[in-house]
Design a protein around this motif. Structure first.
Motif, PDB file in Angstrom:
ATOM      1  N   SER A  85       0.793  -1.223   0.000  1.00 20.63           N
ATOM      2  CA  SER A  85       0.000   0.000   0.000  1.00 20.63           C
ATOM      3  C   SER A  85       0.827   1.275   0.000  1.00 20.63           C
ATOM      4  CB  SER A  85      -0.961  -0.013   1.179  1.00 20.63           C
ATOM      5  OG  SER A  85      -0.196  -0.085   2.364  1.00 20.63           O
ATOM      6  N   ASP A  86       2.177   1.175  -0.102  1.00 21.02           N
ATOM      7  CA  ASP A  86       2.929   2.426  -0.216  1.00 21.02           C
ATOM      8  C   ASP A  86       3.143   2.797  -1.686  1.00 21.02           C
ATOM      9  OD1 ASP A  86       4.760   0.500  -0.930  1.00 21.02           O
ATOM     10  OD2 ASP A  86       6.462   1.524  -0.004  1.00 21.02           O
ATOM     11  N   ASN A  87       2.558   2.008  -2.588  1.00 21.95           N
ATOM     12  CA  ASN A  87       2.710   2.303  -4.011  1.00 21.95           C
ATOM     13  C   ASN A  87       1.537   3.184  -4.451  1.00 21.95           C
ATOM     14  OD1 ASN A  87       3.645   2.274  -6.582  1.00 21.95           O
ATOM     15  ND2 ASN A  87       3.447   0.086  -6.899  1.00 21.95           N
ATOM     16  N   PRO A  88       1.810   4.467  -4.762  1.00 25.86           N
ATOM     17  CA  PRO A  88       0.713   5.409  -4.994  1.00 25.86           C
ATOM     18  C   PRO A  88      -0.070   5.133  -6.281  1.00 25.86           C
ATOM     19  CG  PRO A  88       2.828   6.423  -5.499  1.00 25.86           C
ATOM     20  CD  PRO A  88       3.131   5.084  -4.909  1.00 25.86           C
ATOM     21  N   LEU A  89      -1.335   5.576  -6.281  1.00 25.38           N
ATOM     22  CA  LEU A  89      -2.225   5.362  -7.420  1.00 25.38           C
ATOM     23  C   LEU A  89      -2.268   6.601  -8.305  1.00 25.38           C
ATOM     24  CD1 LEU A  89      -5.209   3.813  -5.413  1.00 25.38           C
ATOM     25  CD2 LEU A  89      -3.276   2.634  -6.515  1.00 25.38           C
ATOM     26  N   ILE A  90      -2.510   6.388  -9.586  1.00 24.30           N
ATOM     27  CA  ILE A  90      -2.708   7.507 -10.509  1.00 24.30           C
ATOM     28  C   ILE A  90      -4.170   7.938 -10.426  1.00 24.30           C
ATOM     29  CG2 ILE A  90      -2.767   8.147 -12.960  1.00 24.30           C
ATOM     30  CD1 ILE A  90      -0.410   6.200 -13.393  1.00 24.30           C
ATOM     31  N   VAL A  91      -4.402   9.247 -10.378  1.00 26.45           N
ATOM     32  CA  VAL A  91      -5.771   9.757 -10.337  1.00 26.45           C
ATOM     33  C   VAL A  91      -6.181  10.204 -11.740  1.00 26.45           C
ATOM     34  CG1 VAL A  91      -7.321  11.460  -9.336  1.00 26.45           C
ATOM     35  CG2 VAL A  91      -5.542  10.401  -7.916  1.00 26.45           C
ATOM     36  N   HIS A  92      -7.304   9.634 -12.219  1.00 23.80           N
ATOM     37  CA  HIS A  92      -7.750   9.864 -13.591  1.00 23.80           C
ATOM     38  C   HIS A  92      -8.892  10.878 -13.643  1.00 23.80           C
ATOM     39  CE1 HIS A  92      -5.641   6.041 -13.610  1.00 23.80           C
ATOM     40  NE2 HIS A  92      -5.552   6.081 -14.927  1.00 23.80           N
ATOM     41  N   ILE A 120      -7.420  14.746  -1.488  1.00 23.47           N
ATOM     42  CA  ILE A 120      -7.031  13.358  -1.755  1.00 23.47           C
ATOM     43  C   ILE A 120      -6.456  12.746  -0.477  1.00 23.47           C
ATOM     44  CG2 ILE A 120      -5.392  11.886  -3.036  1.00 23.47           C
ATOM     45  CD1 ILE A 120      -7.171  12.909  -5.041  1.00 23.47           C
ATOM     46  N   PRO A 121      -7.038  11.639  -0.014  1.00 22.24           N
ATOM     47  CA  PRO A 121      -6.511  11.039   1.224  1.00 22.24           C
ATOM     48  C   PRO A 121      -5.136  10.401   1.002  1.00 22.24           C
ATOM     49  CG  PRO A 121      -8.265   9.667   0.310  1.00 22.24           C
ATOM     50  CD  PRO A 121      -8.190  10.895  -0.549  1.00 22.24           C
ATOM     51  N   PRO A 122      -4.340  10.313   2.058  1.00 21.01           N
ATOM     52  CA  PRO A 122      -2.976   9.794   1.925  1.00 21.01           C
ATOM     53  C   PRO A 122      -2.916   8.347   1.415  1.00 21.01           C
ATOM     54  CG  PRO A 122      -3.560  10.133   4.249  1.00 21.01           C
ATOM     55  CD  PRO A 122      -4.637  10.749   3.430  1.00 21.01           C
ATOM     56  N   GLU A 123      -3.987   7.580   1.633  1.00 15.37           N
ATOM     57  CA  GLU A 123      -3.992   6.185   1.160  1.00 15.37           C
ATOM     58  C   GLU A 123      -3.835   6.122  -0.354  1.00 15.37           C
ATOM     59  OE1 GLU A 123      -5.997   7.418   3.390  1.00 15.37           O
ATOM     60  OE2 GLU A 123      -5.851   6.097   5.136  1.00 15.37           O
ATOM     61  N   THR A 164      -2.154   8.285  -2.304  1.00 16.03           N
ATOM     62  CA  THR A 164      -0.834   8.698  -2.788  1.00 16.03           C
ATOM     63  C   THR A 164       0.300   8.007  -2.027  1.00 16.03           C
ATOM     64  OG1 THR A 164      -0.843  10.579  -1.285  1.00 16.03           O
ATOM     65  CG2 THR A 164      -1.671  10.974  -3.514  1.00 16.03           C
ATOM     66  N   GLY A 165      -0.039   6.956  -1.314  1.00 14.98           N
ATOM     67  CA  GLY A 165       0.992   6.231  -0.574  1.00 14.98           C
ATOM     68  C   GLY A 165       1.711   7.138   0.413  1.00 14.98           C
ATOM     69  N   GLY A 166       0.989   8.136   0.939  1.00 18.50           N
ATOM     70  CA  GLY A 166       1.570   9.034   1.939  1.00 18.50           C
ATOM     71  C   GLY A 166       2.448  10.131   1.343  1.00 18.50           C
ATOM     72  N   LEU A 167       2.584  10.193   0.018  1.00 21.17           N
ATOM     73  CA  LEU A 167       3.417  11.247  -0.591  1.00 21.17           C
ATOM     74  C   LEU A 167       2.668  12.579  -0.587  1.00 21.17           C
ATOM     75  CD1 LEU A 167       4.705   9.338  -3.775  1.00 21.17           C
ATOM     76  CD2 LEU A 167       5.924   9.704  -1.620  1.00 21.17           C
ATOM     77  N   ASP A 168       3.425  13.679  -0.750  1.00 21.53           N
ATOM     78  CA  ASP A 168       2.734  14.972  -0.841  1.00 21.53           C
ATOM     79  C   ASP A 168       2.495  15.374  -2.297  1.00 21.53           C
ATOM     80  OD1 ASP A 168       5.290  15.539  -1.496  1.00 21.53           O
ATOM     81  OD2 ASP A 168       5.721  16.767   0.284  1.00 21.53           O
ATOM     82  N   THR A 169       2.684  14.409  -3.191  1.00 19.44           N
ATOM     83  CA  THR A 169       2.390  14.641  -4.605  1.00 19.44           C
ATOM     84  C   THR A 169       1.303  13.674  -5.060  1.00 19.44           C
ATOM     85  OG1 THR A 169       4.151  13.097  -5.160  1.00 19.44           O
ATOM     86  CG2 THR A 169       4.708  15.448  -5.221  1.00 19.44           C
ATOM     87  N   VAL A 170       0.698  14.002  -6.200  1.00 14.62           N
ATOM     88  CA  VAL A 170      -0.323  13.116  -6.776  1.00 14.62           C
ATOM     89  C   VAL A 170      -0.096  13.012  -8.282  1.00 14.62           C
ATOM     90  CG1 VAL A 170      -1.982  15.046  -6.987  1.00 14.62           C
ATOM     91  CG2 VAL A 170      -2.819  12.683  -6.965  1.00 14.62           C
ATOM     92  N   ALA A 171      -0.311  11.821  -8.809  1.00 15.55           N
ATOM     93  CA  ALA A 171      -0.140  11.572 -10.246  1.00 15.55           C
ATOM     94  C   ALA A 171      -1.475  11.793 -10.947  1.00 15.55           C
ATOM     95  CB  ALA A 171       0.343  10.138 -10.449  1.00 15.55           C
ATOM     96  N   VAL A 172      -1.464  12.591 -12.023  1.00 10.29           N
ATOM     97  CA  VAL A 172      -2.707  12.934 -12.730  1.00 10.29           C
ATOM     98  C   VAL A 172      -2.651  12.439 -14.169  1.00 10.29           C
ATOM     99  CG1 VAL A 172      -4.240  14.803 -13.457  1.00 10.29           C
ATOM    100  CG2 VAL A 172      -2.846  15.069 -11.399  1.00 10.29           C
ATOM    101  N   ARG A 173      -3.748  11.810 -14.592  1.00 12.76           N
ATOM    102  CA  ARG A 173      -3.802  11.351 -15.981  1.00 12.76           C
ATOM    103  C   ARG A 173      -5.212  11.511 -16.529  1.00 12.76           C
ATOM    104  NH1 ARG A 173      -3.812   7.507 -20.072  1.00 12.76           N
ATOM    105  NH2 ARG A 173      -4.551   5.423 -19.509  1.00 12.76           N
ATOM    106  N   PRO A 200      -4.890   1.940 -10.408  1.00 13.49           N
ATOM    107  CA  PRO A 200      -3.644   1.301 -10.827  1.00 13.49           C
ATOM    108  C   PRO A 200      -3.974   0.363 -11.985  1.00 13.49           C
ATOM    109  CG  PRO A 200      -4.575   0.045  -9.028  1.00 13.49           C
ATOM    110  CD  PRO A 200      -5.553   1.176  -9.328  1.00 13.49           C
ATOM    111  N   SER A 201      -2.966  -0.219 -12.602  1.00 13.82           N
ATOM    112  CA  SER A 201      -3.225  -1.258 -13.593  1.00 13.82           C
ATOM    113  C   SER A 201      -3.994  -2.388 -12.893  1.00 13.82           C
ATOM    114  CB  SER A 201      -1.912  -1.762 -14.178  1.00 13.82           C
ATOM    115  OG  SER A 201      -1.008  -2.093 -13.133  1.00 13.82           O
ATOM    116  N   ALA A 202      -4.912  -3.039 -13.638  1.00 10.52           N
ATOM    117  CA  ALA A 202      -5.859  -3.965 -13.008  1.00 10.52           C
ATOM    118  C   ALA A 202      -5.351  -5.405 -12.917  1.00 10.52           C
ATOM    119  CB  ALA A 202      -7.180  -3.924 -13.770  1.00 10.52           C
ATOM    120  N   ASN A 203      -4.039  -5.579 -12.927  1.00 12.09           N
ATOM    121  CA  ASN A 203      -3.463  -6.918 -12.765  1.00 12.09           C
ATOM    122  C   ASN A 203      -3.331  -7.275 -11.296  1.00 12.09           C
ATOM    123  OD1 ASN A 203      -1.460  -4.659 -13.143  1.00 12.09           O
ATOM    124  ND2 ASN A 203      -0.186  -6.160 -12.084  1.00 12.09           N
TER     125      ASN A 203
END
Ligand code: TXA
Ligand code: MG
Length: 353
Positions: free
Chosen positions: A66-73, A112-115, A117-126, A147-150
């Motif tokens: 769960s420390d691997n952050p998700l991309i927000v679409h 955006i809750p920390p869960e 972004t894996g606790g980072l202060d940045t967020v990935a946008v796509r 995330p990728s659905a695998n």
């Protein structure tokens, strides 16, 4: 859990039934549930980006740390403003490359809750260009973390059958939209303070395309050298073992070896009697014995969208080994190289005969 699997036959022209299914999917996400969706890159496992519980459910469904952050679409690049600090560089990138296979790292806002972004202060946008992804995000009415659905450790799903195999029973709904056109995950980059860009993961928006648009671009060392990933990489996803099938992946470099790729493979397998697979050009297919499992591609684009299906196919067919020619590292080749070097455990094989 029972999973509704809904098949969209033609993503380019959605029927009334398709739109109703997307409304159902949007409601699931808005209310904190999960839905697997096609995008132009790979399938994503969508969840409300505003819900900590939904983010936790994503990690559980994937079996992912769960420390691997998700991309927000988002369905429109400007919507990033709701949860990120939008910059001029972002807006320029958005104008040029969104919707499309590009993810930009921005400073996050508290919405955006920390869960996520894996606790980072940045967020990935796509902002994906796939019509189904776009319609679903609109139907959800919230930004969609995906995330990728695998399942963790499997290659990203690029076909409906992949996502159905990995996610059935784990999520309430899967939307099967057929094959993903790009076939590799989006380009992830971080704009630096001086306006230049640092590519953390190469993808469909290539370094050349960014440079042609006038940007100064650097690539993270770990893009081509997995051993350069430290304990705290800028993109946490870099540090996990990725995309490696059970079959051995032999990344073969025959440059200046005085032997063709096909001949090298045939000599290496000679007398071993094991089941092998190979990725090769169409005119090489007939050089391999008919027992071999062959995945052919004509250029970097085709190699990109064949790669993950070939890696999954290698395991599905129970192959001992799959041979892949070393790709060039220009254009989309860099993204292919970045994925395959990891699948091959960082090793390039240069045969001696
Ligand atoms: O094409 C794609 O990007 C697909 C589709 C579904 O959109 N998604 C995808 O997500 O590949 P995922 O979670 O499998 O990979 C996201 C990558 C990871 O390597 C993660 O570490 C990185 O993006 N990432 C996410 N948020 C980040 C952040 N705030 N800073 C640095 N890297 C980040
Ligand atoms: Mg992934």
């Amino acid at each position: 859990m029972t999973t509704e699997i809904y098949k969209i036959n033609d993503p380019a022209s959605l029927t009334d039934d398709d739109l109703l299914a997307l409304e159902r999917a949007g409601k699931i996400i808005r209310e904190g549930g999960l839905c697997a969706i096609p995008t132009e890159t790979v399938y994503g496992l969508g969840a409300s980006a505003y819900s900590s519980d939904a983010a936790r459910a994503v990690f559980e469904a994937k079996g992912r740390p769960s420390d691997n952050p998700l991309i927000v679409h988002v369905s429109s690049p400007a919507d990033a403003e709701q949860f990120a600090v939008v910059t001029d560089t972002y807006l320029r990138l958005a104008e040029l490359f969104m919707p499309g296979p590009l993810t930009v790292i921005l400073e996050k806002r508290d919405s955006i809750p920390p869960e996520v972004t894996g606790g980072l202060d940045t967020v990935a946008v796509r902002c994906p260009s796939h019509p189904v992804a776009s319609a679903l995000i609109k139907a959800a009415g919230v930004p969609v973390a995906a995330p990728s659905a695998n399942l963790s450790g499997m290659p990203s799903p690029t076909k409906g059958e992949h996502v159905i195999r990995d996610m059935t029973g784990r999520v309430p709904m899967i939307i099967d939209g057929g094959d993903c056109t790009v076939g590799l995950e989006s380009t992830v980059l971080r704009p630096l303070d001086d306006g230049s860009l640092k590519v953390l993961r190469p993808g469909g928006v290539t370094v050349e395309m960014l440079r042609e648009a006038g940007f100064t671009v650097v690539t993270d060392k770990a893009v081509t050298d997995p051993s350069a990933v430290g304990d705290r990489p800028e993109s946490p996803g870099m540090k996990y073992r990725h995309y490696a099938p059970a079959a051995e992946v032999v990344l073969l470099d025959v440059k200046d070896r005085g032997i063709s790729f096909a001949d090298a493979v045939l000599q290496m397998e000679e007398g071993r009697g094991r089941s092998f697979g190979v990725m090769c050009m169409p005119d090489e297919v007939e050089l391999f014995p008919k027992e071999a499992t062959v995945f052919s591609f004509r250029d970097s684009e085709e190699m990109a969208h064949t790669l993950f299906a070939a890696l999954r196919g290698a395991d599905f067919a129970g192959l001992s080994v799959i041979y892949v020619p070393l790709p060039e590292t220009d254009g989309l080749g860099l993204a292919v190289y970045n994925r395959i070097i990891r699948a091959a455990g960082g090793k390039i094989t240069r045969p001696e005969f």
